[in-house]
Scaffold this motif. Structure first.
Motif, PDB file in Angstrom:
ATOM      1  N   GLY A   1       7.482-121.381  59.521  1.00 14.03           N
ATOM      2  CA  GLY A   1       6.032-121.301  59.420  1.00 14.03           C
ATOM      3  C   GLY A   1       5.511-119.940  59.837  1.00 14.03           C
ATOM      4  O   GLY A   1       4.613-119.379  59.200  1.00 14.03           O
ATOM      5  N   ALA A   2       6.084-119.362  60.901  1.00 12.88           N
ATOM      6  CA  ALA A   2       5.646-118.050  61.366  1.00 12.88           C
ATOM      7  C   ALA A   2       5.972-116.962  60.351  1.00 12.88           C
ATOM      8  O   ALA A   2       5.137-116.093  60.061  1.00 12.88           O
ATOM      9  CB  ALA A   2       6.309-117.733  62.708  1.00 12.88           C
ATOM     10  N   VAL A   3       7.169-117.001  59.791  1.00 11.31           N
ATOM     11  CA  VAL A   3       7.562-115.992  58.804  1.00 11.31           C
ATOM     12  C   VAL A   3       6.697-116.106  57.548  1.00 11.31           C
ATOM     13  O   VAL A   3       6.227-115.102  57.003  1.00 11.31           O
ATOM     14  CB  VAL A   3       9.056-116.147  58.464  1.00 11.31           C
TER      15      VAL A   3
ATOM     16  N   VAL B   1      14.129-115.030  54.577  1.00 16.99           N
ATOM     17  CA  VAL B   1      15.377-115.704  54.951  1.00 16.99           C
ATOM     18  C   VAL B   1      16.064-114.954  56.085  1.00 16.99           C
ATOM     19  O   VAL B   1      16.526-115.548  57.070  1.00 16.99           O
ATOM     20  CB  VAL B   1      16.309-115.824  53.729  1.00 16.99           C
ATOM     21  N   GLY B   2      16.125-113.636  55.956  1.00 15.09           N
ATOM     22  CA  GLY B   2      16.778-112.850  56.992  1.00 15.09           C
ATOM     23  C   GLY B   2      16.084-112.968  58.340  1.00 15.09           C
ATOM     24  O   GLY B   2      16.744-113.147  59.375  1.00 15.09           O
ATOM     25  N   LEU B   3      14.759-112.884  58.336  1.00 19.68           N
ATOM     26  CA  LEU B   3      14.019-112.975  59.595  1.00 19.68           C
ATOM     27  C   LEU B   3      14.125-114.370  60.204  1.00 19.68           C
ATOM     28  O   LEU B   3      14.380-114.517  61.405  1.00 19.68           O
ATOM     29  CB  LEU B   3      12.550-112.627  59.356  1.00 19.68           C
ATOM     30  N   ALA B   4      13.913-115.397  59.379  1.00 16.27           N
ATOM     31  CA  ALA B   4      13.911-116.762  59.906  1.00 16.27           C
ATOM     32  C   ALA B   4      15.269-117.134  60.488  1.00 16.27           C
ATOM     33  O   ALA B   4      15.368-117.636  61.620  1.00 16.27           O
ATOM     34  CB  ALA B   4      13.503-117.746  58.807  1.00 16.27           C
ATOM     35  N   LEU B   5      16.329-116.881  59.731  1.00 13.34           N
ATOM     36  CA  LEU B   5      17.661-117.238  60.225  1.00 13.34           C
ATOM     37  C   LEU B   5      18.078-116.339  61.388  1.00 13.34           C
ATOM     38  O   LEU B   5      18.729-116.812  62.331  1.00 13.34           O
ATOM     39  CB  LEU B   5      18.674-117.131  59.088  1.00 13.34           C
TER      40      LEU B   5
END
Length: 281
Positions: free
Chosen positions: A232-234, A199-203
Protein backbone atom coordinates in the motif's frame (compact mmCIF):
# COMPACT_ATOMS: atom_id res chain seq x y z
CA UNK A 1 5.71 31.23 -22.90
CA UNK A 2 7.13 29.35 -19.89
CA UNK A 3 10.86 28.87 -19.70
CA UNK A 4 12.22 25.67 -21.17
CA UNK A 5 14.77 24.09 -18.90
CA UNK A 6 15.53 21.19 -16.62
CA UNK A 7 13.32 22.50 -13.81
CA UNK A 8 10.29 23.23 -16.02
CA UNK A 9 7.43 20.90 -15.14
CA UNK A 10 6.04 20.84 -18.66
CA UNK A 11 7.85 22.79 -21.41
CA UNK A 12 5.66 23.99 -24.25
CA UNK A 13 7.28 21.75 -26.84
CA UNK A 14 7.30 18.04 -27.75
CA UNK A 15 9.37 16.02 -25.28
CA UNK A 16 11.59 12.96 -25.49
CA UNK A 17 10.61 9.84 -23.57
CA UNK A 18 13.14 10.64 -20.85
CA UNK A 19 11.81 14.19 -20.55
CA UNK A 20 8.26 12.86 -20.25
CA UNK A 21 9.31 10.68 -17.32
CA UNK A 22 11.13 13.60 -15.73
CA UNK A 23 8.15 15.91 -16.22
CA UNK A 24 5.84 13.39 -14.57
CA UNK A 25 8.11 13.22 -11.51
CA UNK A 26 8.38 17.02 -11.37
CA UNK A 27 4.60 17.32 -11.58
CA UNK A 28 4.21 14.83 -8.73
CA UNK A 29 6.73 16.76 -6.62
CA UNK A 30 4.88 20.00 -7.30
CA UNK A 31 1.46 18.54 -6.47
CA UNK A 32 2.37 15.93 -3.87
CA UNK A 33 0.28 17.60 -1.16
CA UNK A 34 -2.77 17.15 -3.36
CA UNK A 35 -2.15 13.76 -4.95
CA UNK A 36 -0.54 11.69 -2.18
CA UNK A 37 -3.33 11.77 0.48
CA UNK A 38 -6.06 10.39 -1.83
CA UNK A 39 -3.53 7.95 -3.25
CA UNK A 40 -2.93 6.57 0.25
CA UNK A 41 -6.67 6.09 0.77
CA UNK A 42 -7.19 4.46 -2.61
CA UNK A 43 -4.16 2.19 -2.28
CA UNK A 44 -5.32 1.11 1.19
CA UNK A 45 -8.80 0.40 -0.14
CA UNK A 46 -7.29 -1.67 -2.93
CA UNK A 47 -5.37 -3.83 -0.45
CA UNK A 48 -8.54 -4.46 1.54
CA UNK A 49 -10.51 -5.26 -1.62
CA UNK A 50 -7.93 -7.79 -2.81
CA UNK A 51 -7.54 -9.55 0.55
CA UNK A 52 -10.52 -11.95 0.12
CA UNK A 53 -9.35 -12.86 -3.38
CA UNK A 54 -5.84 -13.51 -2.09
CA UNK A 55 -7.24 -15.85 0.52
CA UNK A 56 -9.37 -17.58 -2.11
CA UNK A 57 -6.27 -18.10 -4.27
CA UNK A 58 -4.14 -19.19 -1.26
CA UNK A 59 -1.70 -16.44 -2.23
CA UNK A 60 1.20 -16.16 0.19
CA UNK A 61 2.65 -12.73 1.08
CA UNK A 62 4.62 -10.78 0.16
CA UNK A 63 4.76 -12.12 -3.40
CA UNK A 64 1.12 -13.27 -3.26
CA UNK A 65 1.83 -16.52 -5.05
CA UNK A 66 1.46 -20.17 -4.05
CA UNK A 67 2.35 -23.15 -6.22
CA UNK A 68 -0.38 -25.17 -4.52
CA UNK A 69 -3.08 -22.54 -4.95
CA UNK A 70 -5.92 -22.41 -7.46
CA UNK A 71 -4.75 -21.07 -10.82
CA UNK A 72 -8.21 -19.74 -11.86
CA UNK A 73 -8.58 -17.94 -8.53
CA UNK A 74 -5.07 -16.50 -8.82
CA UNK A 75 -5.77 -15.37 -12.40
CA UNK A 76 -8.94 -13.65 -11.19
CA UNK A 77 -6.88 -11.98 -8.45
CA UNK A 78 -4.46 -10.62 -11.04
CA UNK A 79 -7.28 -9.39 -13.27
CA UNK A 80 -9.11 -7.61 -10.45
CA UNK A 81 -5.84 -6.08 -9.27
CA UNK A 82 -5.10 -4.79 -12.76
CA UNK A 83 -8.58 -3.30 -13.04
CA UNK A 84 -8.40 -1.57 -9.66
CA UNK A 85 -5.01 -0.10 -10.56
CA UNK A 86 -6.45 1.36 -13.75
CA UNK A 87 -9.41 2.85 -11.87
CA UNK A 88 -7.17 4.41 -9.21
CA UNK A 89 -4.87 5.94 -11.83
CA UNK A 90 -7.95 7.31 -13.63
CA UNK A 91 -9.29 8.95 -10.46
CA UNK A 92 -5.91 10.47 -9.62
CA UNK A 93 -5.59 11.48 -13.25
CA UNK A 94 -8.36 14.06 -12.84
CA UNK A 95 -6.41 16.47 -10.58
CA UNK A 96 -3.10 15.47 -12.18
CA UNK A 97 -4.36 16.47 -15.64
CA UNK A 98 -5.68 19.80 -14.39
CA UNK A 99 -2.35 20.49 -12.69
CA UNK A 100 -0.49 19.58 -15.89
CA UNK A 101 -2.73 21.89 -17.89
CA UNK A 102 -1.93 24.89 -15.70
CA UNK A 103 1.77 23.97 -15.79
CA UNK A 104 1.65 24.02 -19.58
CA UNK A 105 0.14 27.51 -19.39
CA UNK A 106 3.12 28.66 -17.35
CA UNK A 107 1.90 28.67 -13.78
CA UNK A 108 1.56 26.32 -10.84
CA UNK A 109 -1.95 25.54 -9.63
CA UNK A 110 -2.44 25.66 -5.88
CA UNK A 111 -4.10 22.91 -3.88
CA UNK A 112 -7.13 25.08 -3.21
CA UNK A 113 -7.60 25.72 -6.92
CA UNK A 114 -7.38 22.05 -7.81
CA UNK A 115 -9.79 21.08 -5.02
CA UNK A 116 -12.39 23.50 -6.34
CA UNK A 117 -15.27 21.41 -7.78
CA UNK A 118 -16.16 23.95 -10.47
CA UNK A 119 -14.94 22.64 -13.82
CA UNK A 120 -13.34 19.55 -12.28
CA UNK A 121 -15.88 17.19 -13.89
CA UNK A 122 -15.74 14.75 -11.01
CA UNK A 123 -19.21 13.45 -11.86
CA UNK A 124 -18.15 12.34 -15.33
CA UNK A 125 -14.90 10.93 -13.93
CA UNK A 126 -16.70 8.82 -11.33
CA UNK A 127 -19.18 7.56 -13.93
CA UNK A 128 -16.37 6.51 -16.25
CA UNK A 129 -14.37 4.79 -13.49
CA UNK A 130 -16.46 1.55 -13.49
CA UNK A 131 -16.47 1.55 -17.30
CA UNK A 132 -12.69 1.71 -17.43
CA UNK A 133 -12.48 -0.84 -14.62
CA UNK A 134 -14.72 -3.30 -16.49
CA UNK A 135 -12.80 -2.86 -19.75
CA UNK A 136 -9.50 -3.43 -17.97
CA UNK A 137 -10.89 -6.45 -16.09
CA UNK A 138 -11.98 -8.09 -19.34
CA UNK A 139 -8.63 -7.24 -20.97
CA UNK A 140 -6.69 -8.61 -17.99
CA UNK A 141 -8.63 -11.89 -18.09
CA UNK A 142 -7.28 -12.29 -21.64
CA UNK A 143 -3.69 -11.96 -20.45
CA UNK A 144 -1.44 -9.83 -22.68
CA UNK A 145 -4.47 -7.95 -24.01
CA UNK A 146 -4.29 -6.00 -20.74
CA UNK A 147 -1.18 -4.21 -21.99
CA UNK A 148 -3.10 -3.04 -25.06
CA UNK A 149 -6.03 -1.86 -22.96
CA UNK A 150 -3.80 -0.03 -20.52
CA UNK A 151 -2.01 1.76 -23.33
CA UNK A 152 -5.26 2.82 -25.00
CA UNK A 153 -7.05 4.25 -21.95
CA UNK A 154 -4.36 6.52 -20.50
CA UNK A 155 -5.89 9.80 -21.65
CA UNK A 156 -9.45 9.32 -20.41
CA UNK A 157 -9.17 11.66 -17.42
CA UNK A 158 -7.22 14.28 -19.37
CA UNK A 159 -9.71 14.16 -22.23
CA UNK A 160 -12.48 14.86 -19.74
CA UNK A 161 -10.95 17.72 -17.79
CA UNK A 162 -8.61 19.31 -20.33
CA UNK A 163 -10.23 18.66 -23.69
CA UNK A 164 -13.72 19.00 -22.16
CA UNK A 165 -15.18 16.20 -24.27
CA UNK A 166 -18.26 14.32 -23.10
CA UNK A 167 -17.94 11.27 -20.87
CA UNK A 168 -18.55 8.57 -23.52
CA UNK A 169 -16.41 10.43 -26.07
CA UNK A 170 -13.47 10.56 -23.66
CA UNK A 171 -12.82 6.82 -24.05
CA UNK A 172 -12.75 7.08 -27.83
CA UNK A 173 -10.55 10.17 -27.80
CA UNK A 174 -8.12 8.51 -25.40
CA UNK A 175 -7.84 5.50 -27.70
CA UNK A 176 -7.30 7.68 -30.78
CA UNK A 177 -4.56 9.70 -29.10
CA UNK A 178 -2.88 6.51 -27.87
CA UNK A 179 -2.70 5.20 -31.43
CA UNK A 180 -1.03 8.37 -32.67
CA UNK A 181 2.67 7.67 -32.71
CA UNK A 182 4.12 6.53 -29.41
CA UNK A 183 1.60 7.61 -26.75
CA UNK A 184 0.27 4.14 -25.89
CA UNK A 185 3.72 2.57 -25.96
CA UNK A 186 5.17 5.23 -23.65
CA UNK A 187 2.34 4.69 -21.18
CA UNK A 188 2.99 0.94 -21.09
CA UNK A 189 6.73 1.57 -20.78
CA UNK A 190 6.12 3.90 -17.85
CA UNK A 191 3.88 1.36 -16.15
CA UNK A 192 6.41 -1.45 -16.56
CA UNK A 193 9.17 0.77 -15.20
CA UNK A 194 7.15 1.63 -12.13
CA UNK A 195 6.10 -2.02 -11.76
CA UNK A 196 9.72 -3.12 -11.54
CA UNK A 197 10.43 -0.33 -9.06
CA UNK A 198 7.38 -1.22 -6.95
CA UNK A 199 8.28 -4.89 -6.79
CA UNK A 200 11.87 -4.13 -5.90
CA UNK A 201 10.97 -1.65 -3.17
CA UNK A 202 8.15 -3.70 -1.66
CA UNK A 203 10.08 -6.97 -1.52
CA UNK A 204 13.26 -5.22 -0.44
CA UNK A 205 11.58 -3.49 2.48
CA UNK A 206 9.61 -6.59 3.51
CA UNK A 207 12.51 -9.03 3.45
CA UNK A 208 14.85 -6.40 4.90
CA UNK A 209 12.60 -5.94 7.93
CA UNK A 210 12.28 -9.71 8.25
CA UNK A 211 16.03 -10.34 8.07
CA UNK A 212 16.78 -7.65 10.65
CA UNK A 213 14.19 -9.07 13.02
CA UNK A 214 12.55 -5.68 13.49
CA UNK A 215 9.10 -7.30 13.36
CA UNK A 216 8.15 -10.89 14.07
CA UNK A 217 6.69 -11.98 10.74
CA UNK A 218 6.34 -15.64 11.65
CA UNK A 219 2.70 -15.13 12.57
CA UNK A 220 0.61 -15.46 9.35
CA UNK A 221 -1.72 -12.62 10.33
CA UNK A 222 1.16 -10.25 11.03
CA UNK A 223 2.85 -11.31 7.80
CA UNK A 224 -0.26 -10.57 5.73
CA UNK A 225 -0.74 -7.21 7.45
CA UNK A 226 2.90 -6.23 6.94
CA UNK A 227 2.76 -7.16 3.26
CA UNK A 228 -0.41 -5.15 2.75
CA UNK A 229 1.16 -2.17 4.51
CA UNK A 230 4.31 -2.28 2.38
CA UNK A 231 2.48 -2.72 -0.92
CA UNK A 232 0.00 0.00 0.00
CA UNK A 233 2.82 2.42 0.82
CA UNK A 234 4.70 1.74 -2.41
CA UNK A 235 1.54 2.02 -4.51
CA UNK A 236 0.64 5.30 -2.79
CA UNK A 237 3.57 6.87 -4.60
CA UNK A 238 3.45 4.84 -7.82
CA UNK A 239 -0.21 5.50 -8.64
CA UNK A 240 -0.04 9.33 -8.58
CA UNK A 241 3.24 9.12 -10.51
CA UNK A 242 1.48 7.10 -13.21
CA UNK A 243 -1.39 9.58 -13.21
CA UNK A 244 1.06 12.43 -13.73
CA UNK A 245 2.73 10.50 -16.54
CA UNK A 246 -0.64 10.04 -18.24
CA UNK A 247 -1.28 13.79 -18.04
CA UNK A 248 2.04 14.82 -19.57
CA UNK A 249 1.80 12.13 -22.27
CA UNK A 250 -1.64 13.45 -23.21
CA UNK A 251 -0.45 17.03 -23.59
CA UNK A 252 2.73 15.96 -25.37
CA UNK A 253 0.68 13.93 -27.86
CA UNK A 254 -1.53 16.92 -28.53
CA UNK A 255 1.53 19.08 -29.17
CA UNK A 256 2.98 16.47 -31.52
CA UNK A 257 -0.18 15.64 -33.47
CA UNK A 258 -2.50 18.65 -33.07
CA UNK A 259 -0.04 21.53 -32.87
CA UNK A 260 -1.19 22.51 -29.39
CA UNK A 261 2.07 24.31 -28.62
CA UNK A 262 1.74 26.41 -31.78
CA UNK A 263 -1.89 27.22 -31.07
CA UNK A 264 -1.09 28.33 -27.52
CA UNK A 265 1.84 30.44 -28.72
CA UNK A 266 -0.52 32.34 -31.04
CA UNK A 267 -3.22 32.78 -28.39
CA UNK A 268 -3.31 35.78 -26.05
CA UNK A 269 -2.39 34.86 -22.48
CA UNK A 270 -5.87 35.59 -21.18
CA UNK A 271 -7.46 33.13 -23.63
CA UNK A 272 -4.88 30.35 -23.37
CA UNK A 273 -6.94 28.23 -20.97
CA UNK A 274 -9.93 28.41 -23.31
CA UNK A 275 -7.75 27.53 -26.30
CA UNK A 276 -6.41 24.50 -24.43
CA UNK A 277 -9.89 22.97 -24.20
CA UNK A 278 -11.27 24.14 -27.55
CA UNK A 279 -8.32 22.72 -29.45
CA UNK A 280 -9.09 19.25 -28.17
CA UNK A 281 -12.64 19.08 -29.45
Amino acid sequence: MPDVGPTTVLPRRPLTVGELLDSAVLLLRAQGRLLLPPAVLLATGEQLLLLPLRRLADAVPPIWWDDNGSVPAWWLLLAVGAATEAVIVLLLGNPAARAAGTALLGRRAGVRELLRPAGARWGATLLLAPVVGLLMLLAALLGPVWLVGYGLLGSVAAALVLDRVSGPAAVGRAARLALRGRAGAVRVLGYLGWWVLRVGLALGVFFGVESLGLVDLADPTVRVGAAMLVWGAVNSVAYPALACLDAVIHLDTRMRTEGLDIRLARTPAGLAAHALSVAGR
